[in-house]
Design an enzyme around this catalytic site. Structure first.
Site, PDB file in Angstrom:
ATOM      1  N   GLU A 345      -0.413  -5.004  -0.122  1.00 22.40           N
ATOM      2  CA  GLU A 345      -1.080  -5.562   1.060  1.00 22.40           C
ATOM      3  C   GLU A 345      -2.390  -4.833   1.303  1.00 22.40           C
ATOM      4  O   GLU A 345      -2.516  -3.644   0.981  1.00 22.40           O
ATOM      5  CB  GLU A 345      -0.201  -5.383   2.309  1.00 22.40           C
ATOM      6  CG  GLU A 345       1.109  -6.123   2.298  1.00 22.40           C
ATOM      7  CD  GLU A 345       1.969  -5.775   3.511  1.00 22.40           C
ATOM      8  OE1 GLU A 345       2.971  -6.480   3.740  1.00 22.40           O
ATOM      9  OE2 GLU A 345       1.637  -4.800   4.220  1.00 22.40           O
ATOM     10  N   LYS A 347      -4.846  -2.605   3.150  1.00 20.45           N
ATOM     11  CA  LYS A 347      -4.728  -1.546   4.155  1.00 20.45           C
ATOM     12  C   LYS A 347      -5.969  -1.623   5.039  1.00 20.45           C
ATOM     13  O   LYS A 347      -7.038  -1.162   4.660  1.00 20.45           O
ATOM     14  CB  LYS A 347      -4.607  -0.162   3.507  1.00 20.45           C
ATOM     15  CG  LYS A 347      -4.308   0.919   4.540  1.00 20.45           C
ATOM     16  CD  LYS A 347      -4.197   2.296   3.940  1.00 20.45           C
ATOM     17  CE  LYS A 347      -3.651   3.279   4.953  1.00 20.45           C
ATOM     18  NZ  LYS A 347      -4.307   3.232   6.257  1.00 20.45           N
TER      19      LYS A 347
END
Length: 710
Positions: A345, A347
């Site tokens: 994902e 950050k």
């Protein structure tokens, strides 16, 4: 080998990594094994004390409130030792006395006395999310000591310069004060309630009211009570009592009092097993619902066995967030998640936001926003409180989202700058930090915020912590809908190779993010682990790839006068980590790089009002000699080239060897407004980073030797 690893983890000694295990996996095993070893020893120690009947009778009347002198007696014992198991035993004995002798009046009396005693032990007035603080300056305390003892302020200040501990100054001042009459003995409930009264005092004459309460308390102090009272008012007990020890002591005390006379007749090994098992339940429940206001009454009424059914994650009470382990090599990611499903994902460069929604007793929808340290940020982000209901799907009545609040340039502004813009734009964290922290009005907001949700922890009355991430993510997308410029899901991709991860990392950085979060996606290791820094979540930041593997959050405790262009500002700063066990700030480096002229001016304006006349007694600075010291209020994120052993600084001293650890070539990254000084990087983390660096450099030397051979 397992025993040796446990000893290494406990005493900070370095050992060779297990060649068959990835480094991150080994570190996690060592930490868990060390914790289990300590918990087992603690349970055994408590069991031994029960068998030997060392829990003495209390000095106060059965059924009456606990005397403050009894608490102070325990504080004195704790301060006199550095042995963790002994400290645990002293606190457990205290809690056993409180429960056993106050519950003879009523369960409510026992609950109240234990709750107040626990808060006094951890030096807090309420759960973090309520945000109630004493807010007392050193000057007011000096004035109170002077007026209550008849001494001159100037003499007290001179004594403070010598002692460095206002508690000791208060104790000495009281010893020389003639007693005209014997005041009524202080009790823990009375002291605690008056401390709360001080914290709630506001308005034009609030300082006079606070001063009056402090003077009354000091006048009633006997023996060492004044020393610990003043330290409580300062916000630093400095006796080496960590909150995790207090929590274990609560668990042990509740179990022992529930067993009653059976405890001393139970086999020692069996009792130790009962204590260890019960402690694990209490720690797990508290990580989901970190509120003593809820935990202690439930424990006393239903015991450890009934705790899980009655104390669960509840919207409105923030849980401690799950944290990630840093890593600086993509290869480490693949080693950790080999043959396992994982996801990457973005950050985001924002502020961690835990968003709670529920229906109150009046049938009204309530939205709360909490920071990573459980601070209520609803007033800082009134726009998020308004925006969040827009993204709720049909039938959503209660929820807890884990998300990132990011500074955002809306689409219409982006289009004004670029005709080809089709979406808004992420802005750096510095833009977010420009927002006011309190009393924010919607019309005054100049920096827009967008929420990027990456986890769903609770939905419509059901905690989801034990479900794997893929299921939590599916429910997140089913029940929450993206809203332009307001809400979206964290961008993610399920990668398989080094090249795919590197490509996605480059994309995240190009989009204005810090890097990637890599998470276990399926199976039993993909659950949400509150308050734990887990290897099932790894963070891979762009700055880590050539550095030490993590940035550090450090407290500014000192300043050095500038020269040349920096004559009118501080030219460099002394930074420190925080040791929660000793309640001290340990110096780690002097930093003077990474600052623009605007930064230096801003830091000077912030820190100048925090200058102290002398070093705090809980500053462990070693041979560092700053020109001025500051109140511990400001936290900075700092990046370093590497770490080295130092005879000057004290961070993690004795964890590697007799020297402390310092940062080489530290560089300022940003101010961490979302962290309080007590959440600075811990000495244990610094020692772990040093060991990891040593292992990495050893591997690198091996590669270099091979290259030289050829």
């Amino acid at each position: 080998m397992a025993k040796q690893r446990t000893l290494d983890a406990l005493f900070g000694q370095s050992s060779e990594p297990d060649a068959k295990k990835p480094r991150l996996q080994k570190e996690e095993d060592d930490e868990v094994e060390a914790d289990e070893h300590i918990d087992a020893n603690a349970a055994e120690k408590t069991a031994e004390s029960v068998v030997k009947n060392v829990v003495s009778e209390p000095s106060w009347k059965s059924g009456s409130p606990i005397q403050y002198a009894t608490l102070v007696e325990t504080f004195s014992k704790v301060e006199a030792t550095t042995k963790r198991l002994d400290i645990l035993q002293y606190v457990t004995d205290l809690f056993v006395k409180v429960i056993a002798h106050c519950r003879k009046t009523s369960m409510e009396c026992a609950s109240e006395n234990l709750l107040y005693t626990v808060y006094m032990c951890i030096n807090r007035l309420c759960p973090d999310y309520e945000g109630l603080e004493l807010g007392i300056g050193e000057g007011l305390l000096v004035k109170a000591i002077a007026q209550s003892t008849g001494r001159e302020v100037i003499r007290i200040k001179k004594e403070l310069e010598k002692q460095g501990d206002l508690g000791l100054v208060a104790l000495a001042s009281r010893k020389h004060q003639p007693t005209m009459f014997q005041a009524q003995k202080l009790t823990v409930p009375s002291v605690f309630k008056q401390l709360k009264e001080i914290a709630r005092a506001t308005g034009a004459k609030s300082q006079d009211k606070k001063l009056g309460i402090i003077k009354r308390l000091l006048a009633a102090c006997v023996g060492e009570e004044s020393k610990y009272l003043i330290r409580s008012l300062e916000g630093k007990l400095r006796i080496g009592l960590a909150e995790k020890t207090v929590l274990v002591a609560v668990a042990h005390a509740v179990i022992l009092t529930s067993l009653g006379a059976k405890a001393s007749k139970t086999d020692k090994d069996e009792l130790a097993s009962i204590l260890e098992s019960g402690t694990n339940i209490v720690k797990a429940v508290f990580s989901e619902l970190p509120s003593y206001n809820v935990l202690i009454p439930a424990l006393l009424e239903h015991g450890v066995e009934g705790l899980r059914d009655r104390v669960k994650l509840t919207p409105g009470i923030p849980l401690k967030p799950m944290l990630a382990k840093p890593t600086k090599e993509i290869g480490e990611v693949l080693d950790r998640f080999e043959n396992r499903s994982f996801t990457c994902e973005y950050k985001y460069d924002g502020e961690r936001a835990q968003i709670h929604g529920y229906i109150d007793e009046q049938g009204q929808q309530v939205i709360c926003v909490f920071s990573r340290n459980s601070e209520d940020m609803s007033k800082k982000y009134p726009d998020l409180v308004v925006q969040t209901p827009h993204c709720l799907g049909q039938g959503v009545t209660s929820f807890v989202l884990d998300a990132e609040a990011v500074a955002w340039q809306p689409l219409h502004i982006a289009q004004a700058e670029r005709a080809d813009a089709t979406d808004g734009r992420l802005l750096p964290f510095q833009e977010l930090s420009r927002r006011k922290r309190k009393d924010v009005k919607a019309e005054d907001i100049k920096v827009s915020v967008k929420i990027f949700a990456f986890d769903l922890l609770y939905l419509n009355g059901e905690p989801l912590l034990n479900q794997p991430l893929d299921e939590r993510r599916t429910k997140l997308k089913q029940h929450f809908v993206p809203v332009a410029d307001e809400f979206d899901y964290a961008i993610h991709r399920d990668c398989q190779t080094t090249e795919e991860i590197q490509t996605f990392l480059d994309e995240s950085v190009a989009s204005g993010c810090e890097g990637l979060m890599v998470k276990m996606l399926e199976g039993p290791d993909a659950t949400y682990e509150p308050s734990r820094r887990s290897i099932n979540w790894l963070k891979l930041k762009k700055d880590y790839l050539s550095g030490t593997g993590d940035s550090l959050d450090l407290t500014v405790i000192g300043g050095y006068y500038g020269k040349g262009k920096r004559t009118n500002v501080y030219g460099a700063y002394l930074l420190a980590c925080y040791d929660e066990n000793s309640e001290t700030y340990q110096s780690i480096c002097k930093i003077g790089t990474g600052f623009s002229e605007a930064d230096l001016d801003a830091h000077y304006a912030t820190l100048k009002p925090l200058e102290l006349t002398q070093k705090k007694g809980y500053y462990d600075v070693g041979d560092a000699k700053p020109d001025v010291y500051f109140e511990p209020r400001v936290v900075w994120e700092v990046l370093t080239a590497d770490l080295s052993l130092s005879p000057v600084y004290t961070a993690a001293k004795s964890m590697i060897d007799a020297r402390g650890i310092s940062l080489r070539f530290p560089r300022f990254l940003r101010i961490r407004d979302d962290k309080v000084p007590e959440q600075s990087t811990a000495p244990e983390q610094i020692a772990q980073m040093y060991r990891a660096q040593a292992v990495a450099s050893k591997k690198q030397r091996g590669r270099d030797d091979e290259d030289d051979f050829w």
